[in-house]
Enzyme design. Structure first.
Site, PDB file in Angstrom:
ATOM      1  CB  SER A  82      -0.959  -0.039   1.191  1.00 41.62           C
ATOM      2  OG  SER A  82      -1.976   0.913   1.052  1.00 41.62           O
ATOM      3  CG  ASP A 228      -4.591  -1.680   0.637  1.00 36.67           C
ATOM      4  OD1 ASP A 228      -3.772  -2.360   1.263  1.00 36.67           O
ATOM      5  OD2 ASP A 228      -4.638  -0.438   0.702  1.00 36.67           O
TER       6      ASP A 228
END
Length: 756
Positions: A82, A228
């Site tokens: 991320s 993610d």
């Protein structure tokens, strides 16, 4: 909608659910007890830096890099999830830490949470839709019903940001070829498995690793939809191990669990649930660390994944935590000569783009590829003009057809040039869309206006990009408009419009003593055909023929002077529009110029014989938080005589506000205004307050006007900027007999120029 949802979106930045590890791209997996030592020729241990996800707190990783460089601790592998993947990628491609810091501090983080590149990149016809239908919730209409996008944000602006950040490595396709080996971790949306990305476009890898489910749309990679990486592995120590690292420096910025007394609201409860799920995979990864490894945990108490505007502080927290680990890191330091060689190796760029030898279009669009090529200014045989290309792609995106518009560079077959690859993805909820609008104006005395509007737009109806657009407004000022927009070339620079509309407007007519003598309703029905020329994204010129009729009714019935059953209308119409305002409701920069000429002739079917010229100019300028907006409007009969159906009605909000709508009415009218306002608050609750002046009047013949005729109106106002447009309360004063208070929603400055 963006401002209303912003706090919730940012509170979700660390959203994760437990996933299952997968094969991904891992070379092999190992436990903490069976690490394989792979030492380079210098006998220095192979060091991997592992950076976790955590939204805005990811800027602490930049501080970690700063401190590691101060200590002369080199790393050979960088792995991130991320936000950690973004920092890791920039360091891996050789970007200087000072440059990384500056870019993150100066970055417009808010823009990454919206898709529109800005109103400046929309064609004029789209800008004209903004003031009547400002609410664009991303709703599509198909044969199977309503459709929604795959996230609150498609990630268009995020893609532009990442492309710019990674431009120095735009030709890289194997992340082992970077100055430092790099991996980004994402999650397979279908299976929940970890996906380790080690090849492809660097910007795409970061984008996939940062795609928060439900916030950003997932990213397609090798036939898989990725989201993610924190869902499957928020601190990917196992990935660094599989790449042969001898020593791992792990930086954990993931959220800690809240105490019971901290769980005081819905956001904190949602945050606690996501943290519970994220901590599970983090703890599993931490168990892989051995005594040879180093764990750094910056003290980020009081900071959240939403604190993008506190970047300097967050970076310093990361640097402080790293300096506190100096004893453990000391054994990894190298001498000045070795450090200089390391820095030189990291800074060498082997991926300088060559001259553009070809442009390739990858699209799933109904439109011809020539449509896209015609809107690109990049020349074959010349270096890539990245800034010009981004402008062109923003204009393509501003047309409203695509969910994402991106570019990449590839080495051509000869190896002597670069192929520019343009990739567009149609909106998953298209090609037919709904937009909405709401307008409200109340002076708490004798005039309340309330309108709701909806627009249905069918796009890409043929290879040239024809559209069929129908809008309906219900309320005080009913309005219906349907039109067929047909481009005459792939570039949209020439077009044909066929349309028809119905509208009704009611206003009061007052005598010289201020008494209302009539309540006039004017109905208009017309069909029209026009040819147009697009002048870039800023301007448009169109001319055509209009045919229809009007009817005027005096609703009070006290006088027959304002009644006529049917008035035939036929006219040539010529209009120039230039629009660079950044916002149609509350602008802070740009301008608007509209010039319209209408030529009514009996030979064209009209009962009247006259010419009217209308002009509207607007300019906005910002100084810090203070904004000044000036406006100049005039409409006059330049030949012949017009009936009441063609009169100009002033009065009402921002039209000489101290007077009621219609209290200032005539064949000719002029209005000048100057406003200044100041913004307060932030992106979640943006409010404003200011003051202004309006001066003008209406006459039967402007040639009879004098300075003594000018009506003055002074204003104070305050409000909140919402997805509906500004909601504001204002008061206006002219004299003791003319003052009023307004509550308005969604007033547009351009409404004086555009039909109601």
């Amino acid at each position: 909608m963006f401002r209303v949802l912003f706090s919730f979106v940012l509170a979700s930045l660390s959203l994760s659910v437990q996933g299952q590890p997968s094969e991904g791209e891992m070379d092999r997996s190992r436990s903490a007890s069976d690490k394989q030592t792979v030492a380079p020729a210098s006998e220095r241990p192979l060091v991997a830096l592992v950076l976790s996800g955590g939204g805005a707190k990811g800027m602490a990783h930049v501080g970690v890099l700063r401190a590691l460089e101060e200590m002369h601790v080199p790393v050979d592998i960088v792995v991130g999830t991320s936000a950690g993947s973004a920092v890791a990628a920039l360091y891996a491609l050789g970007m200087d830490v000072d440059d990384i810091e500056d870019r993150f501090i100066d970055m417009d983080w808010l823009s990454s949470f919206r898709d529109s590149p800005g109103r400046a990149y929309k064609p004029v016809r789209r800008k004209m839709e903004d003031w009547r239908y400002p609410i664009d919730p991303g709703i599509g209409v198909g044969r199977d019903g309503l459709k929604l996008g795959r996230g609150l944000v498609a990630g268009q602006n995020l893609g532009f940001i990442l492309n710019e950040l990674t431009s120095n490595a735009s030709l890289v396709r194997d992340f082992d070829e970077l100055p430092l080996r790099f991996r980004a971790v994402a999650t397979d949306l279908e299976t929940g498995e970890e996906v380790v990305i080690g090849d492809g476009a660097l910007a795409t890898a970061i984008r996939a690793s940062m795609s928060i489910p439900g916030v950003y749309a997932p990213t397609e990679y090798n036939g898989r939809w990725l989201v993610d990486g924190g869902i499957a592995n928020n601190l990917p120590i196992s990935v660094a191990e599989s790449m042969g690292a001898d020593v791992i420096i792990a930086v954990d910025i993931s959220d800690t669990l809240l105490d019971n007394d901290q769980l005081t609201g819905a956001f904190s409860v949602v945050g606690q649930l996501t943290t519970l799920m994220t901590r599970s995979n983090v703890e599993e990864q931490l168990e892989l660390l051995t005594d040879e490894d180093v764990l750094i945990r910056p003290n980020l108490d009081g900071l959240t994944s939403a604190d993008f505007f506190d970047s300097s502080r967050i970076m310093e927290v990361g640097a402080t935590a790293t300096r506190n680990a100096a004893v453990a890191l000391n054994r990894l330091r190298v001498d000045p000569v070795t450090w200089a060689g390391y820095q030189q190796r990291r800074s060498v760029n082997h991926f300088t783009p060559k001259l553009i030898s070809n442009i390739e279009i990858k699209d799933d669009s109904r439109l011809s590829s020539e449509f896209l090529l015609s809107r690109l200014r990049q020349k074959i045989g010349e270096p890539l003009d990245a800034e010009q290309l981004r402008d062109d792609l923003r204009r393509i995106y501003g047309l409203g057809y695509y969910e994402t518009v991106s570019y990449a560079l590839q080495s051509d077959e000869s190896g002597e040039g670069s192929t520019l690859v343009i990739e567009v993805e149609e909106k998953s909820w298209g090609p037919n869309y709904m937009r909405f609008g709401l307008g409200y104006e109340d002076n708490f005395e004798n005039d309340t206006r309330f309108n709701v509007a909806a627009n249905f737009q069918m796009t890409q109806l043929n290879a040239l990009g024809a559209e069929w657009n129908t809008g309906v407004q219900l309320g005080t000022e009913p309005y219906v408009r349907t039109e067929w927009f047909q481009p005459l070339d792939y570039g949209y620079r020439r077009f044909l419009l066929l349309g028809g509309d119905y509208q009704r407007e009611a206003y009061s007519v007052f005598d010289d003593q201020g008494s209302r003598v009539a309540e006039v309703e004017v109905e208009k029905q017309e069909i029209d055909v026009s040819l147009g020329l697009e002048l870039g994204a800023e301007g448009e010129l169109r001319g055509g023929y209009q045919r229809g009729y009007s009817s005027v009714d005096d609703a009070l019935g006290s006088s027959g002077a304002y009644s006529d059953s049917r008035i035939e209308r036929g006219a040539w119409d010529l209009q120039l529009t230039v629009d660079t305002l950044d916002d149609p409701f509350l602008p802070s920069s740009g301008g608007f110029l509209g010039i319209n000429g209408r030529f009514e002739r009996p030979g064209l079917g009209s009962d009247s014989d006259y010419d009217r010229t209308t002009l509207l100019g607007i300019g906005a300028q910002e100084w810090g938080q203070q904004v000044v907006v000036g406006q100049l409007y005039g409409s006059m009969i330049t030949r012949g005589e017009a009936g009441v159906e063609s009169y100009v009605s002033l009065g009402g909000f921002r039209r000489l506000s101290a007077y009621a709508r219609g209290e200032v009415t005539g064949a000719d009218a002029a209005l000048a205004s100057l406003y200044s306002y100041r913004r307060f608050g932030g992106p979640v609750v943006p409010f404003f307050a200011g003051a202004g002046y309006e001066g003008g009047n209406a006459w039967q013949n402007v040639r009879d006007a004098s300075w003594n005729d000018v009506i003055h109106s002074w204003n104070l106002f305050a409000g909140i900027d919402t997805f509906l447009g500004p909601v504001q309360l204002s008061t206006a004063y002219a004299d003791d007999d003319h003052w009023t208070t307004f509550l308005t929603v969604g007033y547009s400055l351009e409404s004086l120029f555009i039909a109601p």
